[in-house]
Design a protein around this motif. Structure first.
Motif, PDB file in Angstrom:
ATOM      1  N   SER A 102       0.535  -0.819   0.014  1.00 44.34           N
ATOM      2  CA  SER A 102      -0.122   0.191   0.018  1.00 44.34           C
ATOM      3  C   SER A 102       1.054   1.030  -0.012  1.00 44.34           C
ATOM      4  O   SER A 102       0.403   2.627  -0.060  1.00 44.34           O
ATOM      5  N   SER A 103       2.033   1.295  -0.300  1.00 47.14           N
ATOM      6  CA  SER A 103       2.861   2.556  -0.034  1.00 47.14           C
ATOM      7  C   SER A 103       4.521   1.850   0.073  1.00 47.14           C
ATOM      8  O   SER A 103       5.040   0.821  -0.268  1.00 47.14           O
ATOM      9  N   ILE A 104       5.109   4.091  -0.382  1.00 49.37           N
ATOM     10  CA  ILE A 104       6.258   3.560  -0.631  1.00 49.37           C
ATOM     11  C   ILE A 104       6.834   4.060   0.712  1.00 49.37           C
ATOM     12  O   ILE A 104       6.515   5.285   1.584  1.00 49.37           O
ATOM     13  N   THR A 105       8.022   2.865   1.550  1.00 48.92           N
ATOM     14  CA  THR A 105       8.516   3.610   3.169  1.00 48.92           C
ATOM     15  C   THR A 105       9.629   3.175   2.843  1.00 48.92           C
ATOM     16  O   THR A 105      10.798   2.814   2.395  1.00 48.92           O
ATOM     17  N   VAL A 121      -0.801  -0.339  -3.874  1.00 45.88           N
ATOM     18  CA  VAL A 121       0.249  -1.149  -4.962  1.00 45.88           C
ATOM     19  C   VAL A 121       0.415  -2.473  -5.515  1.00 45.88           C
ATOM     20  O   VAL A 121       0.450  -2.915  -5.046  1.00 45.88           O
ATOM     21  N   GLY A 122      -0.270  -2.583  -7.052  1.00 45.07           N
ATOM     22  CA  GLY A 122       0.222  -3.772  -7.825  1.00 45.07           C
ATOM     23  C   GLY A 122       1.390  -4.036  -7.594  1.00 45.07           C
ATOM     24  O   GLY A 122       1.433  -5.307  -7.902  1.00 45.07           O
ATOM     25  N   ASP A 123       2.193  -3.072  -8.140  1.00 45.92           N
ATOM     26  CA  ASP A 123       3.683  -4.061  -7.887  1.00 45.92           C
ATOM     27  C   ASP A 123       5.051  -3.342  -8.171  1.00 45.92           C
ATOM     28  O   ASP A 123       4.273  -1.590  -8.260  1.00 45.92           O
ATOM     29  N   ALA A 124       5.917  -3.103  -7.989  1.00 46.84           N
ATOM     30  CA  ALA A 124       6.971  -2.187  -7.516  1.00 46.84           C
ATOM     31  C   ALA A 124       8.289  -2.582  -7.984  1.00 46.84           C
ATOM     32  O   ALA A 124       8.461  -3.915  -8.104  1.00 46.84           O
ATOM     33  N   MET A 125       9.057  -1.923  -8.470  1.00 42.63           N
ATOM     34  CA  MET A 125      10.050  -2.127  -8.555  1.00 42.63           C
ATOM     35  C   MET A 125      11.653  -0.641  -8.106  1.00 42.63           C
ATOM     36  O   MET A 125      10.970   0.072  -8.857  1.00 42.63           O
ATOM     37  N   GLY A 126      12.633  -1.370  -7.408  1.00 44.45           N
ATOM     38  CA  GLY A 126      13.472  -0.055  -7.133  1.00 44.45           C
ATOM     39  C   GLY A 126      14.398  -0.165  -7.990  1.00 44.45           C
ATOM     40  O   GLY A 126      15.029  -1.398  -8.586  1.00 44.45           O
ATOM     41  N   VAL A 137      11.901   4.402  -7.174  1.00 40.96           N
ATOM     42  CA  VAL A 137      11.355   3.317  -7.455  1.00 40.96           C
ATOM     43  C   VAL A 137       9.896   3.492  -7.909  1.00 40.96           C
ATOM     44  O   VAL A 137       9.235   4.838  -8.304  1.00 40.96           O
ATOM     45  N   SER A 138       9.542   3.243  -9.056  1.00 40.63           N
ATOM     46  CA  SER A 138       8.340   3.034  -9.778  1.00 40.63           C
ATOM     47  C   SER A 138       7.350   1.467  -9.559  1.00 40.63           C
ATOM     48  O   SER A 138       7.371   0.441  -9.124  1.00 40.63           O
ATOM     49  N   VAL A 139       5.754   2.206  -9.733  1.00 41.51           N
ATOM     50  CA  VAL A 139       4.837   1.488  -8.873  1.00 41.51           C
ATOM     51  C   VAL A 139       3.793   1.707 -10.106  1.00 41.51           C
ATOM     52  O   VAL A 139       3.598   2.315 -10.159  1.00 41.51           O
ATOM     53  N   GLN A 140       3.010   0.658 -10.054  1.00 43.51           N
ATOM     54  CA  GLN A 140       1.850   0.453 -10.245  1.00 43.51           C
ATOM     55  C   GLN A 140       0.573   0.061  -9.118  1.00 43.51           C
ATOM     56  O   GLN A 140       0.654  -0.898  -8.866  1.00 43.51           O
ATOM     57  N   LEU A 141       0.398   0.855  -9.662  1.00 43.49           N
ATOM     58  CA  LEU A 141      -1.192   1.592  -8.376  1.00 43.49           C
ATOM     59  C   LEU A 141      -2.541   0.951  -9.151  1.00 43.49           C
ATOM     60  O   LEU A 141      -2.679   0.742  -9.992  1.00 43.49           O
ATOM     61  N   GLY A 142      -2.472  -0.012  -7.863  1.00 41.19           N
ATOM     62  CA  GLY A 142      -3.614  -0.961  -7.976  1.00 41.19           C
ATOM     63  C   GLY A 142      -3.769  -1.913  -9.379  1.00 41.19           C
ATOM     64  O   GLY A 142      -2.661  -3.036  -9.863  1.00 41.19           O
ATOM     65  N   SER A 143      -4.743  -1.718 -10.141  1.00 41.80           N
ATOM     66  CA  SER A 143      -5.654  -2.118 -11.707  1.00 41.80           C
ATOM     67  C   SER A 143      -4.569  -1.293 -12.948  1.00 41.80           C
ATOM     68  O   SER A 143      -4.581  -1.565 -13.837  1.00 41.80           O
ATOM     69  N   ALA A 144      -3.810  -0.676 -12.502  1.00 39.03           N
ATOM     70  CA  ALA A 144      -3.809   0.161 -13.675  1.00 39.03           C
ATOM     71  C   ALA A 144      -2.843   0.034 -14.575  1.00 39.03           C
ATOM     72  O   ALA A 144      -1.950  -0.901 -14.182  1.00 39.03           O
ATOM     73  N   LYS A 145      -2.432   0.226 -16.041  1.00 41.50           N
ATOM     74  CA  LYS A 145      -1.941  -0.191 -16.908  1.00 41.50           C
ATOM     75  C   LYS A 145      -0.632   0.817 -16.909  1.00 41.50           C
ATOM     76  O   LYS A 145       0.039   0.265 -17.355  1.00 41.50           O
ATOM     77  N   THR A 146      -0.455   2.053 -15.740  1.00 41.24           N
ATOM     78  CA  THR A 146       0.634   3.803 -16.161  1.00 41.24           C
ATOM     79  C   THR A 146       1.141   2.757 -14.738  1.00 41.24           C
ATOM     80  O   THR A 146       1.075   2.066 -13.902  1.00 41.24           O
TER      81      THR A 146
END
Length: 321
Positions: A102-105, A121-126, A137-146
């Motif tokens: 749910s966050s960047i911490t 947060v559906g997915d994340a990569m640093g 840190v790139s995050v894909q929020l929920g089911s968003a395509k971007t």
């Protein structure tokens, strides 16, 4: 396989026995860890000091995330109520940046902060820049395509995420602070301005992985062929008017870069590609390779024992010693 490394040491993962190990650059073992299956592992400050993220989805008997800190020969385990806490960068046990469901911490000298996302947060990569000064840190929020990209300046007085863009086509694969640019992974290899998020150029190929230096970016596209994996390697110079050099390899191994030299595996050997398009296989047999920004190459070959090599570069040639 090689999990991470720098000029001070490296981390290996024995996939057969599921054991992580940390070594100094001369090959002296400092620690081993076999209690958890690693979701992610990074050098902490400098290798072989390390942080290991072990989430419940990768460790069936666990209900919480375990974060394992390796400092010298000492080991510390911390638990989190989060089921997906993954540390992307760490200076030490009290200063780090992570993401969860749910966050960047982030933690500064032991004090916790977070940026919450209402949709989760559906997915994340640093990814950290080649000079170690910047984390994205790139995050894909929920089911968003971007994807959204947040920048941390690791050398500043305080850690704080700054939004670069919330409309990226994929996660960040690599970045160069000197060129102020970053590349996204996915259907099209796209370079964006690291400060403004403005699109700089697009290379019409799928991008699986990349590595950036001050002078070039190595782009890797993996595809499964008949009996073995194929890899297309491209060199995209900092000069965007210069041609992109390409070659292909029988490999799905890691790629790296030193100055304007690409480093990759081809037919089981460490191979280089220069800015002039000169492809040069070495005599080093390997199934895993890791290249550091200051010109060290760690490789693991048939014996399973890591080896250390150096790489030098000029305008036309790359030489591995």
């Amino acid at each position: 396989m090689l999990a991470d490394g720098d000029s001070s040491g490296y981390i290996t993962y024995d996939t057969k026995h599921e054991v992580l190990a940390g070594y100094t650059s001369d090959g002296s073992e400092k620690w081993r860890e076999s209690r958890y299956f690693p979701t992610d592992v990074h050098c902490a400050g400098s290798c072989p000091n390390a942080v290991i993220s072990a989430t419940p989805d990768m460790n069936e008997r666990e209900t919480r995330t375990h974060t394992v800190w390796k400092t010298g020969t000492a080991s510390t385990v911390r638990t989190s109520p989060s089921r997906s806490l993954v540390v992307h960068w760490a200076k030490d046990r009290d200063t780090w940046v992570a993401s969860d469901e749910s966050s960047i911490t982030w933690s500064e000298s032991g004090r916790l902060y977070s940026k919450k996302f209402a949709g989760g947060v559906g997915d994340a990569m640093g990814r950290v820049s080649d000079d170690g000064s910047t984390l994205v840190v790139s995050v894909q929020l929920g089911s968003a395509k971007t994807w959204s990209a947040y920048r941390f300046r690791l050398t500043g007085a305080r850690l704080s995420p700054v939004l670069v863009s919330d409309a990226l086509p994929g996660s960040i694969g690599c970045l160069s602070r000197q060129r102020e640019s970053m590349w996204t992974l996915g259907d099209k290899a796209v370079e964006f301005d690291l400060a403004t998020g403005r699109k700089l150029r697009e290379v019409p190929q799928f991008l699986s992985d990349c590595a950036s230096s001050r002078s070039t970016t190595v782009l890797g596209a993996f595809s499964a062929g008949t009996g073995e994996a194929r890899q297309t390697i491209s060199l995209a110079p900092a000069d965007r008017s210069a041609p992109v050099r390409r070659t292909s390899a029988n490999s799905d191994g890691e790629i790296g870069v030193f100055r304007d030299c690409g480093v990759f595996l081809s037919d089981g050997r460490v191979t280089t590609l220069s800015a002039a398009g000169d492809r040069q296989p070495t005599q080093i047999s390997a199934h895993s390779v890791l290249t550091t920004p200051d010109g060290l190459i760690y490789s693991v070959g048939p014996s399973g024992e890591p080896e250390r090599h150096g790489i030098t570069a000029d305008e036309r040639h790359c030489r591995v010693t």
